[in-house]
Structure formats: C-alpha cells, structure tokens
Design a protein around this motif. Structure first.
Motif, PDB file in Angstrom:
ATOM      1  N   ARG A  72       0.813  -1.210   0.000  1.00  0.00           N
ATOM      2  CA  ARG A  72       0.000   0.000   0.000  1.00  0.00           C
ATOM      3  C   ARG A  72       0.851   1.266   0.000  1.00  0.00           C
ATOM      4  O   ARG A  72       0.360   2.343   0.295  1.00  0.00           O
ATOM      5  CB  ARG A  72      -0.958   0.003   1.198  1.00  0.00           C
ATOM      6  CG  ARG A  72      -0.318  -0.231   2.546  1.00  0.00           C
ATOM      7  CD  ARG A  72      -1.375  -0.576   3.593  1.00  0.00           C
ATOM      8  NE  ARG A  72      -0.796  -0.875   4.896  1.00  0.00           N
ATOM      9  CZ  ARG A  72      -1.347  -1.719   5.768  1.00  0.00           C
ATOM     10  NH1 ARG A  72      -2.481  -2.347   5.473  1.00  0.00           N
ATOM     11  NH2 ARG A  72      -0.781  -1.955   6.936  1.00  0.00           N
ATOM     12  N   VAL A  73       2.142   1.105  -0.336  1.00  0.00           N
ATOM     13  CA  VAL A  73       3.035   2.264  -0.336  1.00  0.00           C
ATOM     14  C   VAL A  73       3.728   2.441  -1.691  1.00  0.00           C
ATOM     15  O   VAL A  73       4.771   3.070  -1.775  1.00  0.00           O
ATOM     16  CB  VAL A  73       4.091   2.158   0.787  1.00  0.00           C
ATOM     17  CG1 VAL A  73       3.426   2.238   2.151  1.00  0.00           C
ATOM     18  CG2 VAL A  73       4.916   0.885   0.665  1.00  0.00           C
ATOM     19  N   GLY A  74       3.146   1.883  -2.744  1.00  0.00           N
ATOM     20  CA  GLY A  74       3.719   2.030  -4.073  1.00  0.00           C
ATOM     21  C   GLY A  74       4.197   0.709  -4.634  1.00  0.00           C
ATOM     22  O   GLY A  74       4.351  -0.285  -3.915  1.00  0.00           O
ATOM     23  N   HIS A  75       4.471   0.691  -5.934  1.00  0.00           N
ATOM     24  CA  HIS A  75       4.768  -0.563  -6.635  1.00  0.00           C
ATOM     25  C   HIS A  75       6.121  -1.160  -6.250  1.00  0.00           C
ATOM     26  O   HIS A  75       6.351  -2.357  -6.433  1.00  0.00           O
ATOM     27  CB  HIS A  75       4.742  -0.340  -8.148  1.00  0.00           C
ATOM     28  CG  HIS A  75       5.898   0.471  -8.656  1.00  0.00           C
ATOM     29  ND1 HIS A  75       5.943   1.843  -8.558  1.00  0.00           N
ATOM     30  CD2 HIS A  75       7.068   0.092  -9.239  1.00  0.00           C
ATOM     31  CE1 HIS A  75       7.084   2.285  -9.074  1.00  0.00           C
ATOM     32  NE2 HIS A  75       7.777   1.254  -9.498  1.00  0.00           N
ATOM     33  N   ASP A  76       7.049  -0.348  -5.714  1.00  0.00           N
ATOM     34  CA  ASP A  76       8.394  -0.840  -5.416  1.00  0.00           C
ATOM     35  C   ASP A  76       8.642  -1.006  -3.926  1.00  0.00           C
ATOM     36  O   ASP A  76       9.791  -1.124  -3.492  1.00  0.00           O
ATOM     37  CB  ASP A  76       9.447   0.101  -6.008  1.00  0.00           C
ATOM     38  CG  ASP A  76       9.368   1.516  -5.421  1.00  0.00           C
ATOM     39  OD1 ASP A  76       8.358   1.831  -4.761  1.00  0.00           O
ATOM     40  OD2 ASP A  76      10.317   2.284  -5.636  1.00  0.00           O
TER      41      ASP A  76
END
Length: 211
Positions: free
Chosen positions: A96-100
């Motif tokens: 839930r904090v970005g794709h990476d």
C-alpha cells in the motif's frame, strides 16, 4: 544470499519465532490470541473494533489471507512460538506504499512484549521483502503516540520521514497523526535490521529453502 528457488517466503524461522502464512487450522489459536489482546491492541489496530468474532469468521479471514498470499496480493504472516502451539502475534508485507515497496505491520501478544520479538519479526520481514520479493523500499507506519512501535523502527535503523497529519484511523474512531519510517534497499546492508536478520531461514510453499 538467495537461491534459485523463487518466492514468496511462506515460512520464515528466526532464533525465537516462526513467521508463516496462515492456514485454516490456525483459526482456534488466532481466536485465542486476539480475544486475550483486545484491550492491548485497541488503541492502535483499527480492525480490533470488529472483535471479538466467532471461530467461523476467523476461518474465513484466514482463508482470505491465504488466498491473497497465494495470489501475490499481500503477505500476512502469523507469528508463532517455535513449537507453533501458540500465536504470539501477527505481521505482514502490505503493498500500500507504491509498486516498489511494502509496508510492514506487526502486533505482539501482551504476554510477550518487551522481549524484542517485534524487532526480530520486523527485521526478518525486512530482509524477506528486499531479498526475496525484490522491493526497493520498506516502510513502517504507526501512530505518533505509539512509542513501542516507533521504537522498533528506530532500533532497526529505519529513517523517520516525518508525520502524516490525521492519516491514521484507529479503533476509537479518531484520526491520528502517523509517523512514517523508511528503509531503502541500499541502506539495509549496514543496518541493525540486517544484523538481526542474518541467521533467518526462509522457505517456499513446499519447504524449499530460499534464504
């Protein structure tokens, strides 16, 4: 060092803990642990507002956790004693904090606090997220007042990025300020997290060693 066995890590063993994917037979142990920790968890965990629930609800919740784990959507782990006869908490890698990156969440049974177990679990999952899942950034978020959780991030060498105002909804219905801590992949090798996670073992769904 990783092997040719692909992730995700279904089972992670540290010096004092077993972290693994939940399975339906764990439902009675999970219910016992949560029912004993409602007051302990209430200030910090929004999902406690829906507790206590019956055993069937726990079974369905675990089935959902397992389904999402198998599908690679998110990785929710139970934290067990070495014999796997007691649930000592829960943790997870949440996208839930970005794709990476992943956010690591954790809770520890009230009877097991102040023993460094949250740090041990979070260090292990930091390593798994970076070395098995190939993430570039790991985050820990907690309420501004949650010094115990912040202490874990601080101890492991996470960097405090700042406070997110009124971002966290807690079980009491209030919107609280939230601390955001970050560990970048190139910061990990020299961190306390790397030292704590050095002796862990991680295995895939059929027990083949990954780490």
């Amino acid at each position: 060092m990783t092997t040719s066995v692909p992730g995700p890590a279904y089972r992670v063993v540290t010096s004092r803990l077993v972290l693994r994917c939940w399975n339906p037979p764990d439902a009675p142990l999970l219910k016992t642990a949560i029912d004993a920790n409602l007051e302990h968890l209430y200030p910090w965990m929004p999902w406690v507002n829906n507790e206590p629930t019956d055993l069937q609800v726990k079974i369905e919740t675990i089935r959902r956790f397992r389904s999402e784990f198998d599908a690679g959507k998110q990785f929710v782990y139970g934290i067990f004693n070495p014999e796997e006869t007691e649930v000592w908490g829960g943790s997870g890698l949440h996208p839930r904090v970005g794709h990476d990156g992943f956010e690591i969440g954790y809770w520890i049974h009230k009877d097991q606090v102040r023993k460094g177990l949250a740090s041990e679990a979070a260090a292990a999952l930091t390593r798994v997220a970076l070395e098995v899942n190939g993430m570039r950034r790991i985050e820990i978020h907690c309420a501004l007042e949650n010094e115990a959780s912040a202490g874990v991030a601080r101890k492991l060498g996470y960097h405090l990025d700042g406070a997110l105002r009124k971002r966290l909804k807690t079980a009491d219905g209030l919107a609280r300020d939230e601390m955001a801590w970050t560990m970048l992949a190139d910061e990990y090798p020299g961190s306390v997290a790397a030292t704590l996670a050095a002796p862990i073992e991680a295995c895939d769904a059929i027990g083949r060693r990954i780490l």
